[in-house]
Motif scaffolding. Structure first.
Motif, PDB file in Angstrom:
ATOM      1  N   ARG A   1       0.838  -1.276   0.158  1.00 57.69           N
ATOM      2  CA  ARG A   1      -0.008   0.007  -0.010  1.00 57.69           C
ATOM      3  C   ARG A   1       0.625   1.319   0.031  1.00 57.69           C
TER       4      ARG A   1
ATOM      5  N   SER B   1       2.462   2.958   3.161  1.00 55.43           N
ATOM      6  CA  SER B   1       3.341   2.771   3.912  1.00 55.43           C
ATOM      7  C   SER B   1       4.827   3.445   3.382  1.00 55.43           C
ATOM      8  N   ILE B   2       5.428   3.912   4.431  1.00 57.00           N
ATOM      9  CA  ILE B   2       6.650   4.419   4.013  1.00 57.00           C
ATOM     10  C   ILE B   2       7.745   3.706   3.387  1.00 57.00           C
ATOM     11  N   ASN B   3       7.477   2.390   3.763  1.00 60.56           N
ATOM     12  CA  ASN B   3       8.830   1.619   3.130  1.00 60.56           C
ATOM     13  C   ASN B   3       8.524   1.022   1.716  1.00 60.56           C
TER      14      ASN B   3
ATOM     15  N   LYS C   1       9.391   4.247  -0.419  1.00 66.90           N
ATOM     16  CA  LYS C   1      11.079   4.247  -0.755  1.00 66.90           C
ATOM     17  C   LYS C   1      11.092   3.413  -1.969  1.00 66.90           C
TER      18      LYS C   1
ATOM     19  N   GLY D   1      -1.577  -5.174   2.259  1.00 70.15           N
ATOM     20  CA  GLY D   1      -1.236  -4.759   3.668  1.00 70.15           C
ATOM     21  C   GLY D   1      -2.444  -3.917   4.487  1.00 70.15           C
ATOM     22  N   ALA D   2      -2.265  -3.258   5.558  1.00 68.23           N
ATOM     23  CA  ALA D   2      -3.415  -2.779   6.175  1.00 68.23           C
ATOM     24  C   ALA D   2      -4.364  -2.223   5.408  1.00 68.23           C
TER      25      ALA D   2
ATOM     26  N   THR E   1      -1.695  -9.542   4.516  1.00 74.23           N
ATOM     27  CA  THR E   1      -0.347  -9.951   4.542  1.00 74.23           C
ATOM     28  C   THR E   1      -0.250 -11.175   5.413  1.00 74.23           C
TER      29      THR E   1
ATOM     30  N   GLY F   1       5.428 -11.132   6.697  1.00 70.61           N
ATOM     31  CA  GLY F   1       3.885 -10.629   6.735  1.00 70.61           C
ATOM     32  C   GLY F   1       4.051  -9.303   6.664  1.00 70.61           C
ATOM     33  N   LEU F   2       4.881  -8.624   6.014  1.00 71.93           N
ATOM     34  CA  LEU F   2       5.184  -7.231   5.939  1.00 71.93           C
ATOM     35  C   LEU F   2       5.583  -6.686   4.353  1.00 71.93           C
TER      36      LEU F   2
ATOM     37  N   PRO G   1       7.233  -3.810   1.867  1.00 71.02           N
ATOM     38  CA  PRO G   1       7.061  -3.946   0.657  1.00 71.02           C
ATOM     39  C   PRO G   1       7.573  -5.464   0.166  1.00 71.02           C
TER      40      PRO G   1
ATOM     41  N   GLU H   1      12.183  -6.484   2.404  1.00 70.43           N
ATOM     42  CA  GLU H   1      13.108  -5.675   3.054  1.00 70.43           C
ATOM     43  C   GLU H   1      13.199  -4.422   2.049  1.00 70.43           C
ATOM     44  N   SER H   2      12.673  -3.084   2.736  1.00 70.96           N
ATOM     45  CA  SER H   2      12.635  -2.160   1.477  1.00 70.96           C
ATOM     46  C   SER H   2      14.003  -1.616   1.237  1.00 70.96           C
TER      47      SER H   2
END
Ligand SMILES: N[C@@H](CCC(=O)N[C@@H](CS)C(=O)NCC(=O)O)C(=O)O
Length: 209
Positions: A9, A12-14, A17, A35-36, A41, A53-54, A56, A67-68
């Motif tokens: 989504r 998400s800051i990640n 990026k 995601g939320a 996820t 479960g995260l 991106p 891992e962004s």
């Protein structure tokens, strides 16, 4: 390489990026909302891609990656963008230092204030924790202020790099969170420099802290 698929989504800051990195690279990508608030996820389908479960997560011809900050490094290397991630070990280390600093020192500092005040998570509503997190977060931004004032105009020196994507989105988060902030003129100018980039406008979604 065929189109990079990005799962995550934009709130998400990640995820952002990765979007901003793709925009700097000028590559084609397709994003799916996970995601939320969107596709979960925590399903076995998603957990098979990222056991954390995260978001991106990206899917490429080389495989699946999570891992962004690692994703951003991978993409810059894959597309041979030594301007964003230098191959010279010393110059690369100066960029990576700030990428790692964001993931460890800075990310840990904002947690209480951001989750309590912006995400409004009940588990982070405690005012003492929010106040402590705010002091910690502002302290980290003072470190950034000194770095940019001393060694700018970008975080790793004279040139824009991958570190500016990771740190720039973190500054955006700091500015968008309702806390008391010290005046940091070098950080303010730095952020304006980043905002002026066409790739920032397309990939950073700066209205979302
Ligand atoms: N260290 C991970 C952290 C990823 C992370 O925390 N992602 C959050 C969004 S910023 C997430 O997936 N939250 C759960 C969700 O949206 O379902 C990375 O940088 O990629």
């Amino acid at each position: 390489m065929s189109v990079v698929r990005i799962l995550g989504r934009v709130s998400s800051i990640n995820v952002r990026k990765v979007l901003w990195t793709c925009e700097e690279l000028g590559i084609e990508y397709a994003r799916e909302d996970w995601g939320a608030g969107f596709a979960s996820t925590k399903t076995s389908e998603f957990l098979a891609l990222n056991p954390n479960g995260l978001v991106p997560v990206i899917k490429t011809d080389d495989g699946v990656l999570w891992e962004s900050n690692t994703i951003c490094r991978y993409l810059a290397s894959k597309y041979d963008r030594g301007d964003l991630l230098p191959s010279d070990p010393w110059r690369r280390a100066l960029v990576e230092r700030w990428i790692d600093w964001q993931a460890t020192e800075l990310n840990g500092a904002w947690r209480g204030a951001f989750l309590g005040l912006v995400r409004k998570e009940a588990a982070h509503a405690d005012l003492v924790t929010i106040a402590a997190s705010t002091i910690d977060w502002n302290g980290k931004m003072e470190i950034l202020e000194k770095q940019i004032a001393m060694d700018g105009p970008f975080v790793a020196g004279r040139n824009f790099s991958l570190a500016d994507i990771v740190i720039g989105l973190s500054v955006n988060r700091w500015l968008g969170t309702p806390i008391e902030r010290p005046a940091l003129p070098a950080v303010a100018d730095y952020f304006e420099r980043l905002r002026a980039r066409p790739a920032f406008k397309r990939g950073a979604y700066d209205a979302m802290p």
